[in-house]
Design a protein around this motif. Structure first.
Motif, PDB file in Angstrom:
ATOM      1  N   THR A   7       6.136  16.645  52.177  1.00  0.00           N
ATOM      2  CA  THR A   7       7.367  17.383  52.483  1.00  0.00           C
ATOM      3  C   THR A   7       7.070  18.517  53.451  1.00  0.00           C
ATOM      4  O   THR A   7       7.779  18.728  54.424  1.00  0.00           O
ATOM      5  CB  THR A   7       8.012  17.939  51.193  1.00  0.00           C
ATOM      6  OG1 THR A   7       8.293  16.854  50.308  1.00  0.00           O
ATOM      7  CG2 THR A   7       9.290  18.700  51.486  1.00  0.00           C
TER       8      THR A   7
ATOM      9  N   SER B 169       6.728  17.447  56.997  1.00  0.00           N
ATOM     10  CA  SER B 169       7.856  16.710  57.569  1.00  0.00           C
ATOM     11  C   SER B 169       8.579  17.537  58.634  1.00  0.00           C
ATOM     12  O   SER B 169       8.557  18.771  58.618  1.00  0.00           O
ATOM     13  CB  SER B 169       8.839  16.309  56.471  1.00  0.00           C
ATOM     14  OG  SER B 169       9.538  17.444  55.996  1.00  0.00           O
TER      15      SER B 169
ATOM     16  N   PRO C 280      11.932  17.776  59.043  1.00  0.00           N
ATOM     17  CA  PRO C 280      13.029  18.597  58.499  1.00  0.00           C
ATOM     18  C   PRO C 280      12.545  19.916  57.893  1.00  0.00           C
ATOM     19  O   PRO C 280      13.152  20.960  58.129  1.00  0.00           O
ATOM     20  CB  PRO C 280      13.668  17.701  57.431  1.00  0.00           C
ATOM     21  CG  PRO C 280      13.333  16.322  57.849  1.00  0.00           C
ATOM     22  CD  PRO C 280      11.969  16.417  58.490  1.00  0.00           C
TER      23      PRO C 280
ATOM     24  N   TRP D  31      19.235  17.862  56.057  1.00  0.00           N
ATOM     25  CA  TRP D  31      18.057  17.643  55.212  1.00  0.00           C
ATOM     26  C   TRP D  31      18.492  17.145  53.841  1.00  0.00           C
ATOM     27  O   TRP D  31      17.908  16.218  53.283  1.00  0.00           O
ATOM     28  CB  TRP D  31      17.248  18.923  55.134  1.00  0.00           C
ATOM     29  CG  TRP D  31      15.876  18.786  54.556  1.00  0.00           C
ATOM     30  CD1 TRP D  31      15.138  17.642  54.409  1.00  0.00           C
ATOM     31  CD2 TRP D  31      15.058  19.836  54.067  1.00  0.00           C
ATOM     32  NE1 TRP D  31      13.919  17.924  53.858  1.00  0.00           N
ATOM     33  CE2 TRP D  31      13.835  19.272  53.648  1.00  0.00           C
ATOM     34  CE3 TRP D  31      15.216  21.212  53.954  1.00  0.00           C
ATOM     35  CZ2 TRP D  31      12.794  20.024  53.105  1.00  0.00           C
ATOM     36  CZ3 TRP D  31      14.173  21.976  53.449  1.00  0.00           C
ATOM     37  CH2 TRP D  31      12.988  21.387  53.020  1.00  0.00           C
TER      38      TRP D  31
ATOM     39  N   GLU E 184      19.502  13.528  54.052  1.00  0.00           N
ATOM     40  CA  GLU E 184      18.332  12.661  54.157  1.00  0.00           C
ATOM     41  C   GLU E 184      17.640  12.516  52.807  1.00  0.00           C
ATOM     42  O   GLU E 184      17.208  11.419  52.433  1.00  0.00           O
ATOM     43  CB  GLU E 184      17.356  13.208  55.194  1.00  0.00           C
ATOM     44  CG  GLU E 184      17.878  13.117  56.619  1.00  0.00           C
ATOM     45  CD  GLU E 184      17.043  13.877  57.635  1.00  0.00           C
ATOM     46  OE1 GLU E 184      16.015  14.483  57.265  1.00  0.00           O
ATOM     47  OE2 GLU E 184      17.434  13.874  58.822  1.00  0.00           O
TER      48      GLU E 184
END
Length: 125
Positions: free
Chosen positions: A61, A64, A66, A118, A121
């Motif tokens: 995460t 990533s 985003p 975000w 997603e």
């Protein structure tokens, strides 16, 4: 990190950061605030900032796109909010209002749009 936890953090951030326009407008009207310019400028003192800079976020995460976009937008939001607050508390009411209605509003909207994207997603995963 579970998508549910991520979505909850994003929802909380959208609400909390949305309320800053009201707080700043109040500071402009009163010429003072319970928040210090220095604290507002720091993007790691609000609940979302503590989370985004904390250790709860896993590596995938954190790496990533985003996450990194939101981290940058969040930091920009805080710098601009602090600039508005500084102007508001130093008697520069017109400049504070212009910044609040201009650049701050644009940065706030961009952050919220990014957070919503975000969240979408994460919900689709």
């Amino acid at each position: 990190m579970s998508n549910e936890k991520l979505i909850n953090q994003i929802n909380n951030a959208i609400g909390a950061h949305g309320s800053w326009k009201i707080k700043l407008r109040t500071a402009v009207k009163k010429g003072k605030s319970v928040h210090s310019v220095e604290d507002v400028r720091c993007d790691d003192k609000c609940a979302f900032g503590m989370w985004i800079h904390g250790t709860d976020i896993d590596g995938p995460t954190r790496s990533s796109v985003p996450f990194n976009v939101i981290k940058r937008l969040h930091a920009e939001f805080h710098v601009c909010a602090a600039d508005v607050l500084k102007m508001a508390t130093t008697g520069n009411t017109n400049e504070a209002t212009d910044l609040l209605d201009g650049d701050f509003s644009a940065k706030s909207e961009k952050l919220v749009r990014g957070l919503r994207k975000w969240r979408g997603e994460a919900a689709a995963d």
